[in-house]
Enzyme design. Structure first.
Site, mmCIF file in Angstrom:
data_model
loop_
_atom_site.group_PDB
_atom_site.id
_atom_site.type_symbol
_atom_site.label_atom_id
_atom_site.label_comp_id
_atom_site.label_asym_id
_atom_site.label_seq_id
_atom_site.Cartn_x
_atom_site.Cartn_y
_atom_site.Cartn_z
ATOM 1 N NE ARG A 104 -4.625 1.566 2.569
ATOM 2 C CZ ARG A 104 -4.145 2.023 2.955
ATOM 3 N NH1 ARG A 104 -3.734 1.809 4.325
ATOM 4 N NH2 ARG A 104 -5.707 3.204 2.917
ATOM 5 C CB THR A 108 -1.416 7.182 -3.618
ATOM 6 O OG1 THR A 108 -1.110 5.732 -3.877
ATOM 7 C CG2 THR A 108 -0.220 8.057 -4.599
ATOM 8 C CG ASP A 200 0.047 -8.292 9.943
ATOM 9 O OD1 ASP A 200 -0.757 -7.300 9.597
ATOM 10 O OD2 ASP A 200 -0.065 -9.156 9.857
ATOM 11 C CG ASP A 203 3.115 -9.608 11.957
ATOM 12 O OD1 ASP A 203 3.974 -9.913 10.840
ATOM 13 O OD2 ASP A 203 2.783 -8.360 12.769
HETATM 14 N N1 URA Z 1 -5.266 -7.338 6.988
HETATM 15 C C1 URA Z 1 -4.839 -8.465 8.323
HETATM 16 O O1 URA Z 1 -3.648 -9.165 8.301
HETATM 17 N N2 URA Z 1 -5.510 -8.298 8.703
HETATM 18 C C2 URA Z 1 -6.941 -7.267 9.184
HETATM 19 O O2 URA Z 1 -7.322 -6.939 9.815
HETATM 20 C C3 URA Z 1 -6.973 -6.476 8.317
HETATM 21 C C4 URA Z 1 -5.943 -7.380 7.117
#
Ligand code: URA
Length: 209
Positions: A104, A108, A200, A203
């Protein structure tokens, strides 16, 4: 019009609950992602076309069915999508695997492609794009746009948890793409994480936090 399929099988709900638990460790989390991906893939492949063949069983000749039609490719969105590959390929071992990496742009907020390696014959394949979390839908839509640019005609999107915002985005931008998810969560927080979500996914799969 895109079809949204929420595969709320009890085993999927149970596994997602275990994934949500912040005390679930990397090994178990990775196994749960893989198992859940396999269960969702079972539904995402429900409409695969079949053809009838003749086969000799130990008893007699039989007319029986095998999967036919276009060949399949799974395309994980890097990096969290990688966690779903073992599960989906356990169901369709002959499928090829491509990879798309997007990040990302902090200025932008657009998705920018940084890696793309797909089977040479991708335009002739049906593609199931996999990413565990469908949050804003930016990444998913950018990946779908890239696959279409390369000539792919039949695309499905598979995730474990979707936010309503992400699903709506795909439905609006790519109404021909069917979405398969394990659950539809409440929404996104200010950081664009899915709530309640599971944090995440990358992770948690790779143990990087
Ligand atoms: N990506 C992730 O790993 N977790 C989220 O909650 C949103 C995007």
């Amino acid at each position: 019009m895109a079809n949204l399929h929420v595969i709320d099988h009890p085993l999927i709900q149970h596994k997602i609950s275990l994934m949500r638990d912040k005390n679930t460790g990397t090994k178990e989390f990775r196994e749960l992602v893989s198992e859940t991906a396999m269960l969702i893939c079972y539904e995402a492949t429900r409409d695969l076309p079949l053809k009838t063949i003749e086969m000799e069983t130990p008893l007699c000749m039989a007319r029986t069915k095998i999967v036919s039609g276009h060949k399949l490719a799974f395309v994980p969105v890097l990096r969290a999508g990688l966690g779903m590959i073992e599960g989906v390929t356990s169901l369709v071992p002959a499928a090829k695997i491509g990879h798309i990496g997007l990040f990302r742009d902090p200025q932008t907020h657009e998705s920018v492609k940084y890696y793309c390696k797909l089977p040479d014959d991708i335009a002739e394949r049906d593609v199931i794009l996999v990413d565990p979390m469908l949050a804003t839908g930016n990444t998913a839509c950018a990946a779908i746009t890239e696959l279409k640019r390369l000539g792919v005609k039949n695309i499905k999107f598979m995730c474990i948890i979707s936010a309503p915002e992400g699903a709506a985005r795909i439905i609006q931008q790519h109404p021909d793409v069917d979405i398969y998810c394990g659950t539809m969560d409440e929404g996104l927080n200010d950081d664009k994480y899915i709530v309640p979500g599971l944090g995440d996914a990358g992770d948690r799969i790779f143990g990087t936090k």
